[in-house]
Design a protein around this motif. Structure first.
Motif, short mmCIF file in Angstrom:
data_model
loop_
_atom_site.label_atom_id
_atom_site.label_comp_id
_atom_site.label_asym_id
_atom_site.label_seq_id
_atom_site.Cartn_x
_atom_site.Cartn_y
_atom_site.Cartn_z
N GLU A 61 0.83 -1.20 0.00
CA GLU A 61 0.00 0.00 0.00
C GLU A 61 0.87 1.27 0.00
O GLU A 61 0.57 2.25 -0.64
N ILE A 62 1.96 1.17 0.81
CA ILE A 62 2.78 2.38 0.99
C ILE A 62 3.73 2.58 -0.20
O ILE A 62 4.08 3.70 -0.55
N ARG A 63 4.14 1.42 -0.84
CA ARG A 63 5.21 1.52 -1.83
C ARG A 63 4.88 2.51 -2.96
O ARG A 63 5.66 3.41 -3.27
N ASN A 64 3.71 2.36 -3.57
CA ASN A 64 3.39 3.20 -4.74
C ASN A 64 3.38 4.68 -4.40
O ASN A 64 4.09 5.47 -5.05
N PRO A 65 2.61 5.10 -3.34
CA PRO A 65 2.67 6.54 -3.02
C PRO A 65 4.08 7.00 -2.71
O PRO A 65 4.49 8.10 -3.08
N LEU A 66 4.88 6.08 -2.05
CA LEU A 66 6.25 6.47 -1.69
C LEU A 66 7.11 6.70 -2.93
O LEU A 66 7.89 7.66 -2.99
N VAL A 67 6.91 5.80 -3.92
CA VAL A 67 7.66 5.96 -5.20
C VAL A 67 7.31 7.33 -5.80
O VAL A 67 8.18 8.09 -6.22
N SER A 68 6.01 7.66 -5.77
CA SER A 68 5.58 8.96 -6.33
C SER A 68 6.23 10.09 -5.56
O SER A 68 6.82 11.01 -6.13
N ILE A 69 6.16 10.01 -4.19
CA ILE A 69 6.74 11.08 -3.36
C ILE A 69 8.21 11.24 -3.70
O ILE A 69 8.70 12.35 -3.93
N GLY A 70 8.92 10.10 -3.76
CA GLY A 70 10.37 10.11 -4.04
C GLY A 70 10.65 10.77 -5.38
O GLY A 70 11.47 11.69 -5.50
N GLY A 71 9.92 10.28 -6.42
CA GLY A 71 10.15 10.76 -7.78
C GLY A 71 9.91 12.26 -7.89
O GLY A 71 10.77 13.01 -8.36
N PHE A 72 8.72 12.70 -7.36
CA PHE A 72 8.37 14.11 -7.47
C PHE A 72 9.33 14.98 -6.68
O PHE A 72 9.70 16.07 -7.12
#
Ligand code: ADP
Length: 794
Positions: free
Chosen positions: A581-592
């Protein structure tokens, strides 16, 4: 009829002399003098008739000297003829044929010989002989006168005999009374026996007396009491109740025919000597019969003193007296014998009851515990306490079935304090919670001593193999062990008994009496065997209990591990779900955020904040990947690898980290077999362990990695030991370190060791942690070897 003989005055003198109060011999002597004086005879003799031997014995003469000791047989001479014909015999002139063979001294040189039987209407008491050197006429008148006088003489002798006889009877009665009183005054057999032999000797004026009592059940006669002199042949110790060689005739008759015997002591080398002293009846034996049963023999030997003129032998009267005494003492003897038997039985019973009550208490004490060491201590104490079985020392050897050997398990020695009177009951002394005792030095070698049953030698092994108890007393040439051990236990008198449970030997008990230098008795062996049987069952129970206890412990450990595993699985699942659940939003946060950083001016004051976000996100990403690793359930590529190589590679990857952390790495990689592993995951394990060590030694230190093969039961493993010299793991932390999310570090995830545990478990291996607090940590991993592991891992 002689001229000048005043018959009236003669008869008056005869009556006066006969009825005087002087002693009978003097009266007879007076009568003979009267004959010589008044009847003008040259010599007068009186002979006594001995009915037992049918001989005539010179008794009184008209002379003042003693008559010669010269017994005459009845046949072939004039004196005997007077007895045989019961009539007077007158011979004149006499020739040598008329004289007895040995009668020259008495009758030689006389022309006229006369012999008159001294008799009343029933009994002949003896013979009166009147001798003349010249021819002398005896007319019928004179013969009648002399016959009247001999009848008077017979009366004198009869009265005197009656008098002596009744005096003797009264004396006998009083001694019999004395005997009866003496033997009935006690019930003690020994005292009765002694009294009997003493009194019998005295009463029968014997030189010796013996009393032989038949031993119950064995038909053996023993000398039970003796007094004074006993001829050698009669000193029999064992005389069997059947005709045997060397059984003297006298005793044989008495024993086998149950009749009295009077005569020479046959079979006795000393007897001829006794006979030469003048008697051939030196022995009387009478059987003792109680309630119709033959119980023994009472014998007297050799008369001590005889009245003058009598031989040193026993006569019928003595025999009768002894028979009467035998009958009298029989019942007292029987009572004493019965009392002795009853007393013996009572004592035996008392002992049995005492032993049973000991065993009852001891078995009760053994039931108070199932712990082997407590049980062994109770048994050894029961054996060596004064209130218990009272042996000096005790040893318990317990059976080791795997090795088929006896192993020394417990020892105890009676202490000086144990010997003293201790009022405390046995129950209390056998309680399990006794203070520990010192090990007796002389027996120390037996503790832990292993004796293989095959070795065969020594009584300990023999007792176990033959399942039998043994008693060994000094100098019998048997020892406890084949080759003697130092120390002195069981050197002199000892006993061994096997401890059996359901027919199986569970051990052996040995006890000794060396310290008190006593013998081991049959009763000791019996007591020991009974105790060993009880101990066998108790020890078997205790072994079973220990086995169940161990099984129980293993079971609860397995259950704990299972619960743990389930807990971990649930946590893992939850964590994995959350991680996704956390991985996808985290990837987005990291990327942005990274993009945002690039657009920011170099000197933007916000740049620092954005950098913090980027760092924290990558830390979160690492945690997420750990969580996913942890929750991943399968193994990847399984291949045979040499762990030494895998370790070398992992160390190489981290070489910079070690250098930065100032950590010296020491490798001790030994020859080990290949193992089937997922190389990537095992490297992950190694990284986690190495990282933990690095973090535990922030000031630098030493890291050691060691590999070696391990053989455990029937399986082969390869072990990897990773140790450091950091602070180690505190004992309160230790139970939790494999739990997921348990960490003592500020920035730790607490997943490192749980992943290690999970991966190694998947490989069917084991992880252990050791080391002492403050002296570094040691992690040991064991991985199963070869194809087997392949099979397990499918
Ligand atoms: P983390 O390293 O994230 O704390 P781990 O599961 O790897 O999680 O370790 C759990 C805990 O075990 C650590 O927090 C630490 O207290 C202890 N530990 C692990 N390895 C060592 C070590 N080599 N020396 C001392 N403590 C250690």
């Amino acid at each position: 009829m002689s001229a000048g003989l005043d018959r009236y005055s003669l008869l008056r003198q005869v009556i006066r002399i006969s009825n005087s109060t002087v002693e009978v011999e003097r009266r007879l002597h007076g009568l003979l003098e009267l004959f010589r004086r008044e009847l003008k005879v040259d010599r007068a003799h009186i002979f006594s008739l001995d009915r037992d031997s049918n001989t005539l014995i010179p008794r009184t003469t008209d002379e003042d000297r003693k008559p010669p000791d010269l017994p005459l047989r009845l046949e072939g001479h004039f004196v005997g003829r007077a007895v045989l014909t019961r009539r007077p015999v007158v011979i004149g002139p006499a020739s040598d044929q008329d004289l007895p063979e040995n009668g020259q001294a008495l009758f030689g040189g006389y022309k006229t010989l006369t012999a008159f039987p001294i008799m009343d209407d029933q009994v002949i008491y003896g013979v009166l002989t009147l001798l003349n050197r010249e021819r002398k006429e005896y007319d019928p008148g004179l013969l009648g006168l002399i016959e009247t006088i001999t009848t008077e003489m017979a009366g004198t002798i009869r009265n005197s005999r009656l008098y002596t006889e009744s005096k003797k009877r009264i004396a006998e009665l009083s001694v019999l009374y004395e005997v009866a009183r003496a033997v009935s005054s006690t019930i003690e057999l020994d005292r009765i026996l002694d009294t009997v032999v003493n009194m019998t000797s005295r009463i029968l004026q014997a030189e010796g007396c013996s009393l032989n009592v038949l031993e119950a059940g064995t038909s053996t006669l023993r000398i039970s009491a003796q007094h004074g002199y006993i001829p050698q042949g009669c000193r029999f110790k064992h005389l069997v109740n059947t005709l045997e060689e060397n059984v003297p005739e006298d005793l044989y008759r008495c024993v086998n025919r149950r009749t009295s015997y009077i005569g020479p002591a046959s079979g006795d080398p000393e007897c001829p000597g006794m006979r030469a002293q003048g008697g051939d009846k030196p022995v009387i034996c009478v059987p003792l019969n109680f309630k119709g049963g033959f119980k023994g023999v009472l014998s007297v030997y050799n008369r001590l003193t005889s009245p003058p003129g009598r031989s040193r032998e026993f006569n019928r009267e003595d025999l009768e007296l002894l028979n009467t005494m035998g009958a009298m003492i029989s019942s007292s003897l029987e009572n004493a014998l019965t009392f002795q038997t009853v007393d013996g039985l009572a004592r035996h019973n008392e002992m049995l009851v005492r032993n049973l009550s000991y065993l009852y208490v001891i078995s009760g004490a053994m039931m108070t515990t199932v712990k082997m060491n407590e049980l062994l201590s109770i048994i050894t104490r029961a054996l060596t306490l004064r209130q218990g079985l009272g042996f000096d020392r005790a040893l318990i050897m317990v059976m080791n079935e795997e090795e088929d050997a006896l192993v020394g398990a417990a020892i105890r020695e009676m202490k000086p304090a144990d010997r003293q009177e201790d009022a405390r009951p046995l129950e209390e002394l056998l309680k399990p919670d006794q203070p520990p005792e010192e090990t007796p030095a002389a027996m120390r070698d037996f503790l832990g001593l292993t004796l293989a049953l095959q070795e065969n030698g020594g009584m300990l092994i023999r007792s176990a193999v033959e399942k039998k108890p043994f008693a060994v007393n000094p100098d019998q040439g048997f020892y406890l062990t084949g080759s003697p051990l130092p120390g002195s236990f069981g050197r002199l008198a000892f006993a061994v008994a096997p401890m059996l449970a359901k027919g199986k030997v569970v051990g052996v008990i040995a006890v000794d009496k060396d310290l008190s230098r006593r013998q081991v008795t049959d009763q000791d062996v019996q007591n020991l065997s009974m105790l060993a049987n009880l101990a066998g069952l108790a020890i078997e129970n205790s072994m079973l209990y220990e086995y169940i206890e161990q099984a129980n412990q293993a079971l609860s450990q397995a259950r704990g591990r299972l619960i743990e595993a389930e807990k971990l699985a649930a946590l893992g699942e939850m964590a994995a779900g959350m991680a996704h659940e956390i991985r996808n939003p985290l990837v987005s946060i990291g990327g942005f955020t990274r993009r945002l950083l690039k657009t920011m001016a170099e000197d933007s004051p916000q740049k620092y904040y954005v950098q913090v976000i980027i760092n924290e996100v990558s830390r979160l990403e690492k945690t997420l990947s750990d969580v996913l690793d942890f929750s991943r359930d399968s193994l990847g590529q399984m291949e045979e690898h040499n762990l030494n190589e895998v370790i070398a590679e992992a160390l190489y990857v981290l070489r910079r980290d070690f250098k930065e952390g100032q950590i010296n790495v020491y490798k001790d990689l030994n020859e080990i077999p290949q193992v089937m592993i997922d190389e990537r995951q095992i490297k992950h394990v190694l990284f986690n362990l190495f990282f933990n060590s690095i973090q535990a030694m922030p000031q630098g230190g030493e890291l050691r990695v060691k590999t070696y093969p391990v053989q455990s039961q029937d399986r082969a493993f390869v072990a990897i030991e990773v140790s450091d010299n950091g602070p180690g793991i505190p004992s309160e932390v230790l139970p939790n370190i494999f739990n997921p999310f348990f960490t003592t570090k500020d920035s730790g995830t607490g997943l490192g060791l749980s992943i290690v545990h999970k991966i190694i478990s998947r490989h069917h291996g084991e992880v252990d942690v050791g080391g002492l607090e403050g002296a570094g940590a040691v992690f040991t991993i064991r991985l199963p070897v070869t194809a087997e592991s392949g099979v397990y891992l499918k």
